[in-house]
Design a protein around this motif. Structure first.
Motif, PDB file in Angstrom:
ATOM      1  N   MET A   1       0.814  -1.607   0.038  1.00  0.00           N
ATOM      2  CA  MET A   1       0.371   0.098  -0.271  1.00  0.00           C
ATOM      3  C   MET A   1       1.297   1.304   0.046  1.00  0.00           C
ATOM      4  O   MET A   1       2.595   1.250   0.110  1.00  0.00           O
ATOM      5  CB  MET A   1      -1.185   0.168   1.162  1.00  0.00           C
ATOM      6  N   ARG A   2      -0.274   2.077   0.022  1.00  0.00           N
ATOM      7  CA  ARG A   2       1.028   3.506  -0.193  1.00  0.00           C
ATOM      8  C   ARG A   2       0.484   4.206   1.452  1.00  0.00           C
ATOM      9  O   ARG A   2      -0.370   4.362   2.021  1.00  0.00           O
ATOM     10  CB  ARG A   2       0.941   4.548  -1.104  1.00  0.00           C
ATOM     11  N   ALA A   3       1.858   5.127   2.031  1.00  0.00           N
ATOM     12  CA  ALA A   3       1.280   5.368   3.397  1.00  0.00           C
ATOM     13  C   ALA A   3       2.455   6.541   3.602  1.00  0.00           C
ATOM     14  O   ALA A   3       3.550   7.210   2.809  1.00  0.00           O
ATOM     15  CB  ALA A   3       1.554   4.670   4.248  1.00  0.00           C
ATOM     16  N   MET A   4       2.070   7.069   4.595  1.00  0.00           N
ATOM     17  CA  MET A   4       2.879   8.639   4.744  1.00  0.00           C
ATOM     18  C   MET A   4       4.086   8.297   5.967  1.00  0.00           C
ATOM     19  O   MET A   4       3.620   7.474   7.332  1.00  0.00           O
ATOM     20  CB  MET A   4       2.425   9.580   5.237  1.00  0.00           C
ATOM     21  N   ALA A   5       5.220   7.743   5.542  1.00  0.00           N
ATOM     22  CA  ALA A   5       6.385   8.387   6.539  1.00  0.00           C
ATOM     23  C   ALA A   5       7.209   9.205   7.175  1.00  0.00           C
ATOM     24  O   ALA A   5       7.331  10.373   5.848  1.00  0.00           O
ATOM     25  CB  ALA A   5       7.517   7.417   6.197  1.00  0.00           C
ATOM     26  N   ARG A   6       6.975   9.654   8.145  1.00  0.00           N
ATOM     27  CA  ARG A   6       7.644  10.905   8.853  1.00  0.00           C
ATOM     28  C   ARG A   6       8.603  10.951   9.790  1.00  0.00           C
ATOM     29  O   ARG A   6       8.545   9.818  10.658  1.00  0.00           O
ATOM     30  CB  ARG A   6       6.370  11.613   9.267  1.00  0.00           C
TER      31      ARG A   6
ATOM     32  N   ASP B   1      -0.984  14.865  10.705  1.00  0.00           N
ATOM     33  CA  ASP B   1      -0.982  14.453  11.791  1.00  0.00           C
ATOM     34  C   ASP B   1      -1.964  13.985  12.159  1.00  0.00           C
ATOM     35  O   ASP B   1      -1.923  12.993  13.831  1.00  0.00           O
ATOM     36  CB  ASP B   1      -0.177  15.916  11.950  1.00  0.00           C
ATOM     37  N   ALA B   2      -3.584  14.891  12.019  1.00  0.00           N
ATOM     38  CA  ALA B   2      -4.360  14.642  12.215  1.00  0.00           C
ATOM     39  C   ALA B   2      -5.046  13.334  12.052  1.00  0.00           C
ATOM     40  O   ALA B   2      -5.661  13.113  12.594  1.00  0.00           O
ATOM     41  CB  ALA B   2      -5.155  15.582  12.720  1.00  0.00           C
ATOM     42  N   LEU B   3      -4.632  12.622  10.849  1.00  0.00           N
ATOM     43  CA  LEU B   3      -4.757  11.995  10.309  1.00  0.00           C
ATOM     44  C   LEU B   3      -4.110  10.714   9.896  1.00  0.00           C
ATOM     45  O   LEU B   3      -3.786  10.833   8.897  1.00  0.00           O
ATOM     46  CB  LEU B   3      -6.164  12.135   9.681  1.00  0.00           C
ATOM     47  N   PRO B   4      -3.581   9.712  11.220  1.00  0.00           N
ATOM     48  CA  PRO B   4      -1.711   9.628  10.159  1.00  0.00           C
ATOM     49  C   PRO B   4      -2.482   8.439   8.969  1.00  0.00           C
ATOM     50  O   PRO B   4      -1.716   8.364   8.684  1.00  0.00           O
ATOM     51  CB  PRO B   4      -1.981   8.495  11.915  1.00  0.00           C
TER      52      PRO B   4
END
Length: 845
Positions: free
Chosen positions: A95-100, A694-697
């Motif tokens: 899947m695609r996701a955000m890494a931070r 940030d609000a919806l990880p």
């Protein structure tokens, strides 16, 4: 018994004696054939090497013997149990996701891959520093491990041992991924790879109903198992499962389709250069035979029949064609070595370096057929003309047509060449259009060459003597004007067309898309998060527009009751059948929708499933309003009637869906929300992304500007590569021009000597020839500009359905190239002619 006049033994003996004199006059002939054959042989050999490498590593690239894919949902317990009974199984989630970073200062989109303990079934994952995959991904000190590509560590400024956050989970970077056995990077890859253990995925909170997750089940079957029979059994046991299946013969369908298309294009470019070189072949043969007129006339006076002359010089031509073809084959056969050195590190498999006989045989056939097709006519004409006419050919070029048998043989060679081009192409329809286009282009350019000669003839007698000589040279008997316009013009036309198409696409990217495109696509918003998402973005002053729509994934299972797997459709729309498509539902038509057939349903519609479909794809599928189409949505087949057809502008970068359902069909299916957000101030985009993620990880942000820039880089790279390959055609045209200059060298020497004896200075003679070649270059560029611009206009407006704007700087640049090439080669030939002393020539006269 001595050989009879006209027999092959005598013809071969005479041909051998002719060949003893060397290759003078045939160097251009050989070079033209060698370049075209080398291009075709190289493309075929590299393509065969790639397919052989793909086939050899198919099991590793596939991850097993078969790969089963589901979207949105995992396999059921019953399905898993049956798979495990069949062999070793590994489950992979993508899947695609955000890494931070934990401090939130940097974040990036990643291609997330969650693997179980059985991964990989085939091959090995390599890490830096070296470690076992299971150890690197295991949970330690309250955090699961993760491994990532170097580019991810660079973007987030992370080192091995640092922490990063994905969704709600904090992970520890345990290693840099240096080798992933089952990954083939495609143009659809939006970010670097991040790999975690499947056990770590629940903690991220990314697995939600309707989230865009691809579940892969790789199965290693027992030795000797027929994979296709096993897949048939699987389909019988679970007919509504909705698997997308792949076996070893389709381990990388996107990659092998890319290789096939690229091979077809490059082969046709090579064939184009070979056809252009064919003009050089014809001119070289004609020039050679013009130099042999006294020999041929003497043979005829001694009683030699036409067939002896024809067979003798045909043997000479075929022998030299074999030389050119062998040179081309030798160069083309080494192409896999260069490809392995240059592209090997970029390929996901090893490129086998060896000889590939089939593409070499095809290239050889192209070369020999081209030599025959373009040499039979001048050979037949020389053999057919009477001895007296041959003697007169010293001062009056030969005219007329060869015997009907030779004309028929020429037509047969041309037909065989066309048939070979179509028969050896993966896409025979495209190859057929290429052949038709080649015939049309040849006719058009030959007519243009004749038109240039006619214009020069009708220009009258200018007062300037140098201009008068230049115009006379363009239309004199035996002038090479048509051949030069044809050969050089074809190469220039391709360059103009490619450059204009690229400039128009670049203009679309630079001017239209930034204004039309949103700043972000946000995906995987859960239905219960939609209100909160709207609150977040609405509270930001820089956000000017927000659009949301529900989305679920499904694939086409049947069209008008016919199984989608068995359909044969236009290649331009075949992609719609190959994977899962985004589906949505709406009571109202999409904003800006252009309905071209049928009508939209009422807002309060309640009835059998209806769907709005893309008009272009429907045309290629051969369906319309009232026809049925079946989609598999989460394992459930849904058959809907096409209520209307829409024309979709895909370049708008809006939320465009091939399928829009009427209300009452998809609402109960697990789905997510996708949103587009427009931002008035580009400097505020990072803040919008940060606030939302940030609000919806679990929400993933795709920055449209990054996608556009990536597409622009790909476009520029492809355009550069296409122009480079088209340059091969231009090189062939330059060779033909050089051949024309060489063929007319004797005449130019004679003309220069006569002009010098009559008092012309070296400067005035140079001016006359400069005017001749300058006019020829400009005329060729003018013809190429018109035809190339027309071709680019057709591609941009009809195929790409975009606005076309003529770029005069492109046309001017190509005109300058054409003029410079013709002037340079003409100057070289003229300078050599001016260096000849008059006395020896005049004594021979």
């Amino acid at each position: 018994m001595p050989p009879r006049f006209g027999s092959w033994p005598l013809a071969l003996r005479l041909a051998r004696r002719e060949l003893r004199t060397g290759l003078k006059g045939f160097r251009i002939f050989i070079a033209c054939l060698a370049i075209g054959v080398a291009a075709i042989a190289a493309v075929g050999s590299v393509s065969s090497a790639m397919m052989a490498g793909l086939e050899g590593d198919a099991r590793r690239l596939l991850g097993g013997d078969v790969d089963l894919r589901l979207v949105h949902r995992p396999a059921s317990d019953e399905q898993r149990a049956w798979l495990q009974q069949s062999g070793r199984v590994s489950e992979v989630l993508a899947m695609r996701a955000m890494a931070r970073r934990p401090d939130g200062e940097a974040r990036t989109l990643v291609e997330l891959k969650a693997v179980d303990g059985g991964y990989p079934l085939v091959g090995t994952v390599t890490l830096a520093p070296a470690a076992e995959l299971g150890d690197a991904l295991a949970e330690r000190d309250g955090a699961y491990g993760a491994i990532a590509e170097e580019s991810l560590a660079t973007r987030l400024d992370l080192a091995v041992g640092d922490r990063l956050v994905v969704g709600d989970a904090t992970l520890e970077l345990r290693g840099i991924l240096t080798g992933e056995p089952d990954r083939i990077v495609t143009f659809a890859s939006f970010g670097p790879r991040l790999m975690v253990a499947a056990a770590a995925l629940p903690a991220t909170g990314l697995v939600q109903p309707g989230s865009l997750i691809r579940y892969h089940y790789r199965v290693a079957l027992p030795p000797g198992t027929d994979a296709h029979a096993w897949l048939d059994d699987l389909g019988d046991r679970f007919p509504d499962a909705g698997w997308r299946t792949r076996a070893l013969d389709s381990a990388a369908p996107g990659f092998d389709r890319f290789v096939d298309r690229t091979t077809l294009f490059l082969t046709l470019v090579g064939l184009t250069s070979l056809l252009v070189g064919g003009v050089g072949v014809a001119m070289a043969v004609k020039a050679y035979l013009d130099g042999k007129t006294e020999t041929i006339a003497t043979l005829k006076c001694l009683g030699a029949p036409s067939r002896l002359v024809f067979r003798t010089y045909l043997a000479v031509v075929l022998a030299l064609a074999a030389v050119g073809t062998l040179i081309g084959l030798a160069v083309g056969a080494t192409a896999p070595i260069g490809a392995a050195a240059l592209a090997g590190p970029l390929l996901p498999f090893d490129l086998p370096v060896r000889l590939y006989p089939l593409p070499l045989a095809v290239a050889a056939a192209y070369g020999l057929l081209t030599a025959l097709a373009f040499s039979l006519w001048p050979l037949g004409r020389a053999g057919q003309v009477q001895a007296a006419a041959l003697f007169r050919a010293v001062v009056a070029p030969l005219a007329g047509r060869p015997a009907p048998a030779v004309m028929a043989s020429t037509a047969g060679a041309v037909a065989l060449l066309a048939a070979l081009a179509v028969a050896t192409a993966e896409d025979r329809g495209f190859a057929g259009w290429f052949v038709a286009g080649a015939f049309a282009a040849f006719a058009l350019f030959l007519a243009a060459g004749r038109l240039v000669m006619a214009a020069a003839r009708r220009a009258g007698r200018p007062r300037d003597p140098e201009l008068r000589i230049a115009l006379a040279n363009l239309h004199r008997p035996g002038a090479p004007t048509p051949g030069v316009v044809l050969s050089l013009g074809l190469g220039l036309t391709v360059l103009i067309a490619v450059a204009l198409i690229q400039s128009n696409l670049a203009r679309q990217v630079a001017e239209r898309l930034p204004n039309a495109a949103p700043a972000f696509f946000f995906i995987d918003i859960q239905p219960d998060q939609a209100a909160r998402f709207r609150t977040i973005v609405d509270d930001m002053p820089a956000v000017t527009e927000v659009r949301t729509t529900p989305m679920v994934r499904g694939r086409i299972a049947a069209v008008k009751g016919a199984d989608a797997e068995a359909l044969t459709v236009d290649p331009d729309s075949a992609w719609a059948l190959r994977g899962d498509r985004g589906l949505t539902y709406s009571a109202d038509p999409p904003e800006g929708a252009e309905i071209v057939a049928g009508t939209w349903w009422p807002r309060d519609y309640a009835g059998p499933p209806l769907v709005s479909f893309d008009a272009g794809i429907a045309e290629d599928f051969g369906i319309g309003v009232g026809d049925s189409i079946t989609l598999n949505v989460l394992g459930r087949p849904i058959t809907a009637e096409i209520a209307n057809l829409r024309r979709i502008d895909w370049s708008s970068m809006s939320m465009n869906f091939i399928f829009v359902f009427a209300p009452g069909t998809l609402e109960a299916a697990p789905h997510s929300i996708i949103a587009t957000v427009r931002v008035s101030d580009p400097t505020a985009e990072a803040g919008v992304q940060r606030r939302v993620t940030d609000a919806l990880p679990n929400v993933t942000a795709i920055r449209v500007k990054d996608a556009i820039e990536a597409a622009d880089r790909i476009l520029r790279a492809v355009s550069t590569a296409v122009r480079a390959t088209a340059g091969v055609t231009l090189v062939a045209g330059v060779l033909v021009l050089a051949g024309a200059v060489a063929a007319g060298h004797a005449r130019r020497v004679r003309d220069a000597v006569i002009l010098k004896v009559l008092g012309a200075t070296r400067g005035r003679i140079l001016k006359a020839y400069a005017l001749e070649y300058g006019i020829l270059g400009l005329a060729t560029a003018g013809v190429a500009a018109v035809i190339g611009s027309a071709a680019a206009f057709a591609v941009v407006t009809l195929v790409m359905r975009a606005d076309f704007v003529l770029a005069p700087e492109v046309v001017a640049a190509v005109a300058a190239i054409a003029t410079a090439i013709t002037l340079a080669l003409g100057f070289v030939g003229t300078w050599q002619a001016l260096g000849q002393r008059p006395a020896p020539l005049l004594r021979n006269e």
